[in-house]
Design a protein around this motif. Structure first.
Motif, PDB file in Angstrom:
ATOM      1  N   ALA A   1      24.675  39.896  41.405  1.00 15.93           N
ATOM      2  CA  ALA A   1      25.235  38.563  41.665  1.00 15.93           C
ATOM      3  C   ALA A   1      26.628  38.672  42.268  1.00 15.93           C
ATOM      4  O   ALA A   1      26.971  37.950  43.216  1.00 15.93           O
ATOM      5  N   ASN A   2      27.449  39.582  41.738  1.00 18.33           N
ATOM      6  CA  ASN A   2      28.809  39.753  42.268  1.00 18.33           C
ATOM      7  C   ASN A   2      28.787  40.291  43.694  1.00 18.33           C
ATOM      8  O   ASN A   2      29.545  39.817  44.559  1.00 18.33           O
ATOM      9  N   PHE A   3      27.942  41.268  43.954  1.00 14.91           N
ATOM     10  CA  PHE A   3      27.840  41.834  45.294  1.00 14.91           C
ATOM     11  C   PHE A   3      27.393  40.775  46.297  1.00 14.91           C
ATOM     12  O   PHE A   3      27.948  40.660  47.401  1.00 14.91           O
TER      13      PHE A   3
ATOM     14  N   SER B   1      41.723  40.272  34.703  1.00 15.25           N
ATOM     15  CA  SER B   1      41.806  41.700  34.936  1.00 15.25           C
ATOM     16  C   SER B   1      40.664  42.479  34.297  1.00 15.25           C
ATOM     17  O   SER B   1      40.317  43.563  34.756  1.00 15.25           O
ATOM     18  N   ALA B   2      40.068  41.933  33.224  1.00 16.13           N
ATOM     19  CA  ALA B   2      38.980  42.630  32.544  1.00 16.13           C
ATOM     20  C   ALA B   2      37.611  42.165  33.000  1.00 16.13           C
ATOM     21  O   ALA B   2      36.596  42.737  32.594  1.00 16.13           O
ATOM     22  N   LYS B   3      37.554  41.132  33.840  1.00 15.89           N
ATOM     23  CA  LYS B   3      36.277  40.527  34.200  1.00 15.89           C
ATOM     24  C   LYS B   3      36.148  40.383  35.712  1.00 15.89           C
ATOM     25  O   LYS B   3      36.794  39.550  36.341  1.00 15.89           O
ATOM     26  N   ALA B   4      35.277  41.199  36.292  1.00 18.91           N
ATOM     27  CA  ALA B   4      35.095  41.144  37.741  1.00 18.91           C
ATOM     28  C   ALA B   4      34.521  39.807  38.191  1.00 18.91           C
ATOM     29  O   ALA B   4      34.836  39.322  39.277  1.00 18.91           O
ATOM     30  N   GLY B   5      33.680  39.198  37.355  1.00 21.85           N
ATOM     31  CA  GLY B   5      33.099  37.910  37.732  1.00 21.85           C
ATOM     32  C   GLY B   5      34.158  36.846  37.931  1.00 21.85           C
ATOM     33  O   GLY B   5      34.036  35.987  38.815  1.00 21.85           O
ATOM     34  N   ALA B   6      35.219  36.889  37.122  1.00 23.14           N
ATOM     35  CA  ALA B   6      36.315  35.928  37.285  1.00 23.14           C
ATOM     36  C   ALA B   6      37.063  36.184  38.588  1.00 23.14           C
ATOM     37  O   ALA B   6      37.486  35.247  39.273  1.00 23.14           O
ATOM     38  N   ALA B   7      37.234  37.460  38.937  1.00 27.54           N
ATOM     39  CA  ALA B   7      37.889  37.795  40.203  1.00 27.54           C
ATOM     40  C   ALA B   7      37.045  37.354  41.391  1.00 27.54           C
ATOM     41  O   ALA B   7      37.562  36.832  42.381  1.00 27.54           O
ATOM     42  N   VAL B   8      35.742  37.545  41.282  1.00 33.90           N
ATOM     43  CA  VAL B   8      34.836  37.080  42.341  1.00 33.90           C
ATOM     44  C   VAL B   8      34.922  35.567  42.481  1.00 33.90           C
ATOM     45  O   VAL B   8      34.925  35.019  43.584  1.00 33.90           O
ATOM     46  N   ALA B   9      35.008  34.872  41.341  1.00 31.25           N
ATOM     47  CA  ALA B   9      35.127  33.409  41.384  1.00 31.25           C
ATOM     48  C   ALA B   9      36.398  32.984  42.106  1.00 31.25           C
ATOM     49  O   ALA B   9      36.395  32.005  42.869  1.00 31.25           O
TER      50      ALA B   9
ATOM     51  N   SER C   1      43.241  43.070  43.024  1.00 28.35           N
ATOM     52  CA  SER C   1      43.571  44.224  42.197  1.00 28.35           C
ATOM     53  C   SER C   1      42.436  44.544  41.234  1.00 28.35           C
ATOM     54  O   SER C   1      42.036  45.713  41.074  1.00 28.35           O
ATOM     55  N   THR C   2      41.908  43.508  40.571  1.00 27.06           N
ATOM     56  CA  THR C   2      40.810  43.698  39.623  1.00 27.06           C
ATOM     57  C   THR C   2      39.595  44.304  40.299  1.00 27.06           C
ATOM     58  O   THR C   2      38.994  45.275  39.802  1.00 27.06           O
ATOM     59  N   LEU C   3      39.208  43.757  41.454  1.00 25.20           N
ATOM     60  CA  LEU C   3      38.011  44.231  42.129  1.00 25.20           C
ATOM     61  C   LEU C   3      38.207  45.613  42.740  1.00 25.20           C
ATOM     62  O   LEU C   3      37.282  46.425  42.761  1.00 25.20           O
ATOM     63  N   THR C   4      39.404  45.895  43.220  1.00 23.48           N
ATOM     64  CA  THR C   4      39.677  47.239  43.741  1.00 23.48           C
ATOM     65  C   THR C   4      39.489  48.274  42.637  1.00 23.48           C
ATOM     66  O   THR C   4      38.850  49.322  42.847  1.00 23.48           O
ATOM     67  N   ASN C   5      40.005  47.990  41.461  1.00 27.10           N
ATOM     68  CA  ASN C   5      39.845  48.901  40.329  1.00 27.10           C
ATOM     69  C   ASN C   5      38.379  49.022  39.910  1.00 27.10           C
ATOM     70  O   ASN C   5      37.885  50.124  39.622  1.00 27.10           O
ATOM     71  N   CYS C   6      37.687  47.889  39.879  1.00 24.91           N
ATOM     72  CA  CYS C   6      36.280  47.902  39.483  1.00 24.91           C
ATOM     73  C   CYS C   6      35.434  48.739  40.441  1.00 24.91           C
ATOM     74  O   CYS C   6      34.623  49.565  40.011  1.00 24.91           O
ATOM     75  N   PHE C   7      35.620  48.518  41.728  1.00 24.51           N
ATOM     76  CA  PHE C   7      34.800  49.244  42.693  1.00 24.51           C
ATOM     77  C   PHE C   7      35.149  50.728  42.728  1.00 24.51           C
ATOM     78  O   PHE C   7      34.282  51.571  43.006  1.00 24.51           O
TER      79      PHE C   7
ATOM     80  N   ASP D   1      29.400  43.740  30.589  1.00 27.19           N
ATOM     81  CA  ASP D   1      30.583  43.013  30.144  1.00 27.19           C
ATOM     82  C   ASP D   1      31.637  42.947  31.249  1.00 27.19           C
ATOM     83  O   ASP D   1      32.232  41.892  31.494  1.00 27.19           O
ATOM     84  N   ARG D   2      31.859  44.054  31.920  1.00 26.65           N
ATOM     85  CA  ARG D   2      32.905  44.089  32.945  1.00 26.65           C
ATOM     86  C   ARG D   2      32.551  43.232  34.152  1.00 26.65           C
ATOM     87  O   ARG D   2      33.423  42.719  34.848  1.00 26.65           O
ATOM     88  N   GLY D   3      31.273  43.076  34.414  1.00 27.14           N
ATOM     89  CA  GLY D   3      30.870  42.260  35.547  1.00 27.14           C
ATOM     90  C   GLY D   3      30.797  40.779  35.254  1.00 27.14           C
ATOM     91  O   GLY D   3      30.544  39.971  36.146  1.00 27.14           O
ATOM     92  N   GLY D   4      31.034  40.394  33.998  1.00 29.01           N
ATOM     93  CA  GLY D   4      30.915  39.002  33.596  1.00 29.01           C
ATOM     94  C   GLY D   4      32.072  38.137  34.056  1.00 29.01           C
ATOM     95  O   GLY D   4      32.952  38.570  34.803  1.00 29.01           O
ATOM     96  N   PHE D   5      32.093  36.921  33.533  1.00 31.56           N
ATOM     97  CA  PHE D   5      33.021  35.910  34.043  1.00 31.56           C
ATOM     98  C   PHE D   5      34.090  35.489  33.043  1.00 31.56           C
ATOM     99  O   PHE D   5      35.264  35.416  33.367  1.00 31.56           O
ATOM    100  N   VAL D   6      33.708  35.187  31.818  1.00 31.52           N
ATOM    101  CA  VAL D   6      34.615  34.545  30.876  1.00 31.52           C
ATOM    102  C   VAL D   6      35.491  35.573  30.181  1.00 31.52           C
ATOM    103  O   VAL D   6      34.995  36.490  29.528  1.00 31.52           O
ATOM    104  N   ASP D   7      36.788  35.409  30.345  1.00 32.13           N
ATOM    105  CA  ASP D   7      37.762  36.226  29.617  1.00 32.13           C
ATOM    106  C   ASP D   7      38.548  35.296  28.710  1.00 32.13           C
ATOM    107  O   ASP D   7      39.341  34.477  29.176  1.00 32.13           O
TER     108      ASP D   7
END
Length: 227
Positions: free
Chosen positions: A151-153, A53-61, A117-123, A41-47
């Motif tokens: 996919a995110n990496f 902030s809750a979705k690393a995929g959105a931050a990657v996008a 910020s989102t990705l720093t927290n995730c990693f 869920d946290r690595g996904g895209f749609v929030d």
């Protein structure tokens, strides 16, 4: 018919419908199953709340914005305008429309700040989880969570940004090495970029972004000032 955009929903469906028990922990291992669902869920895209902030995929996008410059060559303006009204994160559709008109432009600074910020927290949390769990995000078994994070990496690596997040994280660097060597990851996420004109163009644009990051550093290349 409603399209399903969220990758974790698609992965769960494929895993349960096509090959039950594939890429999931043993059913009786509730802790590993909960960890898989958390990272999936946290690595996904749609929030649906409109933030990343809750979705690393959105931050990657958001950090992948240089790749959007390719979209306007393959998507018409009408398609993009429809997306503005239907997309669960309309700011992404707005950014794509901006690229259609203006070519390569950087996302708004607020979006960049939130993405970093989102990705720093995730990693940071990934490093902690891997230190405790073993080889993979939910334990010793490669699961759907590792698929979505692969996919995110790969996307961050394409753009040269990945070292910024993992160079000081020993367990995460080792995890990235395992992901690269895992059967099927290269075929799914890397090889397609050599198989069509569109993907080759994406690869070229990504290389330019990667070179800029190498010259200036990730923060400067994206115009981000750490708090």
């Amino acid at each position: 018919m409603k399209p399903i955009l969220e990758s974790d929903e698609i992965l769960n469906y494929l895993a349960s419908s096509l090959r039950p028990g594939c890429l999931t922990p043993p059913e009786q291992d509730r802790e590993a199953t909960a960890a898989m669902q958390h990272w999936l869920d946290r690595g996904g895209f749609v929030d649906m709340h409109g933030t990343m902030s809750a979705k690393a995929g959105a931050a990657v996008a958001a950090l992948s914005a240089p790749l959007f410059v390719v979209d306007h060559r393959y998507m018409g303006l009408i398609t993009l305008l429809k997306g503005l009204f239907k997309h669960p994160q309309p700011q992404i559709a707005v950014l794509k429309i901006a690229y259609w008109y203006l070519g390569s432009v950087k996302p708004p600074s607020k979006m960049i700040d939130e993405a970093f910020s989102t990705l720093t927290n995730c990693f940071s949390d990934i490093e902690t989880a891997l230190a405790q769990s073993g080889n993979w995000l939910s334990g010793d078994t490669f699961t759907l969570a590792d698929v979505t994070w692969a996919a995110n990496f790969v996307r961050l690596d394409m753009l040269g940004v990945l070292p910024f997040f993992i160079e000081d994280r020993e367990y995460t660097r080792a995890y990235w090495s395992r992901l690269q060597q895992y059967p099927g990851v290269d075929e799914a996420f890397v090889q397609p970029f050599t198989q069509s004109a569109e993907f080759l163009e994406l690869q070229r644009v990504a290389m330019e972004a990667k070179q800029e990051v190498a010259r200036r550093g990730a923060a400067a290349a994206y115009g981000w000032t750490p708090a």
